[in-house]
Motif scaffolding. Structure first.
Motif, PDB file in Angstrom:
ATOM      1  N   ALA A 397      11.556   3.008  10.989  1.00  0.00           N
ATOM      2  CA  ALA A 397      10.877   1.354  11.417  1.00  0.00           C
ATOM      3  C   ALA A 397      11.677   0.538  11.550  1.00  0.00           C
ATOM      4  CB  ALA A 397      10.183   1.277  10.208  1.00  0.00           C
ATOM      5  N   ALA A 398      12.951   0.589  10.951  1.00  0.00           N
ATOM      6  CA  ALA A 398      13.734  -0.619  10.989  1.00  0.00           C
ATOM      7  C   ALA A 398      14.867  -0.523  12.141  1.00  0.00           C
ATOM      8  CB  ALA A 398      14.789  -0.806   9.678  1.00  0.00           C
ATOM      9  N   ARG A 411      -3.131  12.136   1.891  1.00  0.00           N
ATOM     10  CA  ARG A 411      -3.116  11.045   0.779  1.00  0.00           C
ATOM     11  C   ARG A 411      -1.698  10.575   0.584  1.00  0.00           C
ATOM     12  NH1 ARG A 411      -7.499  13.791  -1.811  1.00  0.00           N
ATOM     13  NH2 ARG A 411      -7.517  16.145  -1.556  1.00  0.00           N
ATOM     14  N   THR A 412      -2.056   9.255   0.207  1.00  0.00           N
ATOM     15  CA  THR A 412      -0.870   8.425  -0.231  1.00  0.00           C
ATOM     16  C   THR A 412      -1.091   7.729  -1.313  1.00  0.00           C
ATOM     17  OG1 THR A 412       1.038   7.016   0.829  1.00  0.00           O
ATOM     18  CG2 THR A 412      -1.358   6.487   1.287  1.00  0.00           C
ATOM     19  N   SER A 413       0.023   7.049  -1.921  1.00  0.00           N
ATOM     20  CA  SER A 413      -0.218   6.259  -3.059  1.00  0.00           C
ATOM     21  C   SER A 413      -0.812   4.634  -2.781  1.00  0.00           C
ATOM     22  CB  SER A 413       0.953   5.933  -3.623  1.00  0.00           C
ATOM     23  OG  SER A 413       2.101   5.348  -2.877  1.00  0.00           O
ATOM     24  N   GLY A 414      -1.351   3.819  -3.941  1.00  0.00           N
ATOM     25  CA  GLY A 414      -1.759   2.896  -3.825  1.00  0.00           C
ATOM     26  C   GLY A 414      -0.935   1.643  -2.951  1.00  0.00           C
ATOM     27  N   ASP A 415       0.249   1.609  -3.436  1.00  0.00           N
ATOM     28  CA  ASP A 415       1.254   0.601  -3.013  1.00  0.00           C
ATOM     29  C   ASP A 415       2.355   1.619  -2.276  1.00  0.00           C
ATOM     30  OD1 ASP A 415       2.265   2.113  -5.418  1.00  0.00           O
ATOM     31  OD2 ASP A 415       3.101   0.356  -5.881  1.00  0.00           O
ATOM     32  N   SER A 416       1.760   1.842  -0.946  1.00  0.00           N
ATOM     33  CA  SER A 416       2.671   2.995  -0.039  1.00  0.00           C
ATOM     34  C   SER A 416       3.743   2.330   0.886  1.00  0.00           C
ATOM     35  CB  SER A 416       1.652   3.770   0.807  1.00  0.00           C
ATOM     36  OG  SER A 416       2.401   4.511   1.699  1.00  0.00           O
ATOM     37  N   PRO A 417       4.926   2.747   0.587  1.00  0.00           N
ATOM     38  CA  PRO A 417       6.062   2.254   1.233  1.00  0.00           C
ATOM     39  C   PRO A 417       6.055   2.791   2.446  1.00  0.00           C
ATOM     40  CG  PRO A 417       6.816   3.692  -0.356  1.00  0.00           C
ATOM     41  CD  PRO A 417       5.429   3.537  -0.795  1.00  0.00           C
ATOM     42  N   ILE A 418       5.395   3.935   2.821  1.00  0.00           N
ATOM     43  CA  ILE A 418       5.306   4.799   4.030  1.00  0.00           C
ATOM     44  C   ILE A 418       4.482   4.034   4.931  1.00  0.00           C
ATOM     45  CG2 ILE A 418       4.478   6.854   5.106  1.00  0.00           C
ATOM     46  CD1 ILE A 418       7.067   7.350   3.630  1.00  0.00           C
ATOM     47  N   ASP A 424       5.562  -2.144   9.543  1.00  0.00           N
ATOM     48  CA  ASP A 424       6.687  -3.177   9.921  1.00  0.00           C
ATOM     49  C   ASP A 424       7.049  -2.623  11.408  1.00  0.00           C
ATOM     50  OD1 ASP A 424       6.540  -4.502   7.798  1.00  0.00           O
ATOM     51  OD2 ASP A 424       8.112  -3.133   6.681  1.00  0.00           O
ATOM     52  N   ALA A 425       7.152  -1.186  11.666  1.00  0.00           N
ATOM     53  CA  ALA A 425       7.407  -0.711  12.926  1.00  0.00           C
ATOM     54  C   ALA A 425       6.351  -1.106  14.133  1.00  0.00           C
ATOM     55  CB  ALA A 425       7.359   0.881  12.714  1.00  0.00           C
ATOM     56  N   ALA A 426       5.199  -0.982  13.647  1.00  0.00           N
ATOM     57  CA  ALA A 426       4.165  -1.552  14.888  1.00  0.00           C
ATOM     58  C   ALA A 426       4.374  -2.991  15.179  1.00  0.00           C
ATOM     59  CB  ALA A 426       2.809  -1.263  14.200  1.00  0.00           C
ATOM     60  N   GLN A 427       4.596  -3.926  14.069  1.00  0.00           N
ATOM     61  CA  GLN A 427       4.788  -5.293  14.526  1.00  0.00           C
ATOM     62  C   GLN A 427       6.156  -5.578  14.966  1.00  0.00           C
ATOM     63  OE1 GLN A 427       4.351  -6.810  10.328  1.00  0.00           O
ATOM     64  NE2 GLN A 427       2.023  -7.130  10.388  1.00  0.00           N
ATOM     65  N   ALA A 457      -2.775  -3.909  11.789  1.00  0.00           N
ATOM     66  CA  ALA A 457      -1.217  -4.117  12.002  1.00  0.00           C
ATOM     67  C   ALA A 457      -0.947  -3.839  13.427  1.00  0.00           C
ATOM     68  CB  ALA A 457      -0.516  -3.599  11.210  1.00  0.00           C
ATOM     69  N   GLY A 458      -1.728  -3.180  14.117  1.00  0.00           N
ATOM     70  CA  GLY A 458      -1.170  -2.964  15.594  1.00  0.00           C
ATOM     71  C   GLY A 458      -0.899  -1.426  15.886  1.00  0.00           C
TER      72      GLY A 458
END
Length: 733
Positions: A397-398, A411-418, A424-427, A457-458
């Motif tokens: 992403a960076a 499935r992912t977590s409630g505060d997902s860094p993924i 971030d990548a889309a933006q 987020a795009g």
């Protein structure tokens, strides 16, 4: 099913079906009618899948019963057992009842009719719940008391403690409570699934007439109220002690706790993807009003109150579970989470995989440079998810050279860094495609939220193929490098969920292999567009290819064995149900091929039957981590091959889901997986052994009474050793 010891639920998930099939429902995994005329194989060669699941949950209960386990982890296993059983009723019992109501009389592959399975399952479940209650009262509570953690009832409290509890009640609980009376002007209230309730009998002192009322125990509060340091009383006891405040001017005659489990399966007609999200949201609302499938009551309940509940809820006598209080032991997770490290497994902090460790620098490894050098096979939680898979997505992403990221999200977590990295990548202007499976059972609402957040987020968000769930775990990164475009991939057995990655055992391949990248490019195009490609170089893809691909490999092992070449089959799955695959394993066994199977949960295969499965051994391993990876290893006549992926050997995985298995390119990693399965099956490794009659025997002690080796502890020790070696190498450098 889980993640844990924070394993939220140990129940298995997964599978898929051809693009041109009729739309499938997200439903109980119904066994199709099965033709038992398969050569000369016996009709009774299959164990029943639902009853096999109950034996799995019994193994979870056995961990809670084991005094050698840390005390608070025994408490956690009790909570997991209860949570698992809730899902069994919400999905599997509900599915059996639906089949019976529809007049389905076709016997399952086990030879049992749906009604036979339901009746046996209800009896077994009741017995297990009584066993759980007895364990809680006679062993766990006294052991907790000895350790300074007291679980008491209202009558055990001191006057000072009652005063403090009363303050909590008046300040926080009382304003939230909503008593619901039942009389000609007030119909019997709707009882939500899995809610804990008080059935209250009150008397009008002026008319001497008795009335019934229901009080719901608010789930927004902790179930266990701390009245003194590490001294707890159930919230329902606090509410019951203050019913006179809730019904002023009335006499409280009696009160009894009860709990209802409802059918919470979904039936969504997938007419088109544009309407799917709305249809699913409407079905989620209907889920709350599913018919009851279980009524739990305290064994002290008044017969007249019980009769009223049975009548109003429409449950049968077999669906009534009279149990010692307190009900709903899922809440014991609150006790298991207490900060008493000496009563838990020693904390384990995952280490960075050696191939992703920078020896000469304290900065994080460049994932793309590392993968350009070699493939990396990670095993979570022994290898850190944060410094491997998560870092892979975050660096992509960076990285300004990265042009596109494609990923499946089940499935992912409630505060997902993924998810944050994808946004971030889309933006940043990157092309981001996310396939969100909004039909992931019991995570539907969360995934709808993720889908909308990603779209805003795009990101390009798609929901997969009509009639199929997308369960595969895939990520593809396209990077512009001086030599041209280069693609990097991750294929795993577990979800992109940093929280569960700390407690679920899973495997993942990080690679720059060109054939795998080509396959993933084609597969993502298939999932997001109209491509119908079904041919892949390194992947087996369901619904068209996983079963057939594995059947081919089983057949090759038979050929190798008959030709005198090395032949061996080793499998590790969450569940083994698919009859066609089982029959192929039977035929391989009859040909003399040795077969080892590690099945965490359901196993419908009967091992060790003379003339049928004499060369087949089945083991089950449970512990502090939830065994979740799927591995398929074949000796290959001296050229071993191995696949890992998301697919279990179940009908829904093989026929109604998009699943992937990737063939491991590296000979070193193939040997590593073979050694892992060999260690899991070793006589010195603690495990449950499956007998031909469907019973499981736990073997965790040697003949001299010494403990056998714990697989997970051995892998923790190995990971710590690798970390120490890496640190030593860094010091030498």
């Amino acid at each position: 099913m889980p993640d844990d010891l924070a394993i939220e639920s140990a129940v298995v998930d997964t599978t898929d079906a051809p693009v041109d099939t009729a739309p499938a429902r997200e439903s109980f995994d119904v066994e199709p009618p099965y033709d038992t005329a398969a050569g000369d194989l016996p009709d009774d060669r299959f164990l029943d899948r639902e009853l096999s699941w109950l034996t799995f949950n019994e193994r979870v209960l056995e961990l809670a019963e084991d005094p050698e386990q840390p005390l608070l982890d025994r408490v956690r296993f009790l909570s997991i057992f209860a949570s698992n059983l809730d899902e069994f009723f919400m999905v599997r019992v509900a599915g059996l009842k639906r089949r019976i109501a529809a007049g389905v009389a076709v016997r399952a592959a086990s030879g049992l009719r749906p009604r036979d399975v339901l009746e046996s399952g209800l009896r077994t479940s009741h017995d297990l719940m009584l066993r759980q209650g007895e364990l809680f009262r006679t062993e766990i509570v006294p052991a907790l008391t000895t350790a300074g953690i007291e679980l008491v009832r209202w009558g055990d409290l001191t006057e000072a403690e009652r005063t403090d509890a009363s303050v909590v009640y008046s300040d926080r609980v009382y304003p939230v409570l909503t008593p619901l009376a039942v009389d000609p002007a007030h119909p019997f209230p709707y009882i939500s699934g899995l809610s804990l309730n008080l059935a209250v009998v009150i008397r009008n002192p002026e008319t001497d007439k008795e009335h019934f009322a229901r009080v719901k125990v608010p789930p927004i509060f902790s179930r266990w109220v701390e009245v003194a340091p590490e001294r707890f009383v159930p919230l329902e006891d606090v509410i019951a002690a203050h019913l006179d405040v809730l019904f002023p001017g009335m006499e409280v005659v009696a009160h009894h706790a009860f709990r209802v489990t409802r059918n919470e399966d979904l039936e969504v007609e997938e007419d088109d993807t544009e309407n799917l999200l709305k249809a699913l949201e409407q079905e989620l609302l209907r889920r709350k009003f599913g018919p009851p499938v279980r009524l739990e009551v305290e064994d002290s309940i008044d017969p007249e109150i019980l009769d009223l509940l049975v009548k109003e809820l429409g449950v049968t006598d077999a669906e009534v579970f009279r149990l010692p209080g307190p009900l709903d032991l899922r809440s014991l997770v609150e006790i298991a989470d207490l900060d008493r490290s000496e009563l838990k497994f020693e904390p384990y902090v995952p280490a960075t995989h050696p191939d992703l460790s920078e020896v000469e620098s304290a900065s994080p490894v460049n994932m793309f440079a590392a993968l350009a050098r070699r493939d990396v096979l990670v095993q979570h939680p022994y290898d850190s998810f944060a410094t491997s898979v998560q870092r892979f997505i975050e660096q992509a992403a960076a990285d300004p050279r990265v042009l596109a990221i494609k990923l499946t999200l089940y499935r992912t977590s409630g505060d997902s860094p993924i998810v944050d990295a994808l946004i971030d990548a889309a933006q940043a202007g990157k092309q981001v495609l996310v396939l969100v499976e909004i039909k992931a059972r019991f995570d539907e609402q969360a995934n709808i939220g993720w889908a909308r957040k990603l779209e805003e987020a795009g990101c390009h968000v798609v929901y997969g193929l009509l009639g199929l769930k997308t369960h595969c775990k895939l990520a593809l990164v396209v990077r512009d490098e001086p030599s041209g475009l280069q693609r990097y991939a991750h294929i795993g057995t577990g979800n992109y969920n940093p929280k569960t990655a700390r407690v679920y055992e899973d495997l993942g391949l990080l690679t720059a292999n060109a054939e795998i990248a080509d396959d993933l490019t084609d597969l993502f195009n298939n999932l997001s567009g109209y491509s119908r490609n079904t041919e892949y170089a390194r992947l087996l893809v369901a619904p068209s290819g996983v079963r057939d691909g594995l059947l081919d490999q089983i057949g090759y092992e038979v050929d190798h064995h008959r030709a005198g070449r090395p032949a061996y089959i080793r499998l590790k799955v969450n569940a083994l149900v698919d009859e066609t695959t089982i029959d192929a394993l039977f035929e391989a066994s009859r040909a003399g091929v040795p077969i080892d199977i590690v099945a965490r949960g359901i196993c419908a295969l009967r091992p060790g039957v003379p003339g049928l499965s004499e060369t087949i051994r089945v083991r089950s391993i449970l512990g502090r981590f939830l065994e979740h990876s799927r591995v398929f290893w074949f000796a290959g006549g001296g050229d071993p091959r191995a696949w890992i992926g998301s697919a279990d050997l179940m009908h829904r995985n093989l026929d109604r889901r998009v699943e992937t298995l990737v063939r491991i390119p590296s000979e070193e990693h193939v040997r590593e997986l073979g050694s892992l399965l060999e260690l899991a099956m070793a006589d010195r490794t603690s495990a449950w052994h499956l007998a031909a009659d469907g019973t499981w025997e736990r073997r965790h002690l040697a003949a001299d009474g010494t403990p056998l080796d714990d697989l997970q502890e051995m892998l923790i020790a190995r990971a710590k050793g690798r970390k120490a070696d890496a640190a030593a190498a860094a010091r030498r450098a």
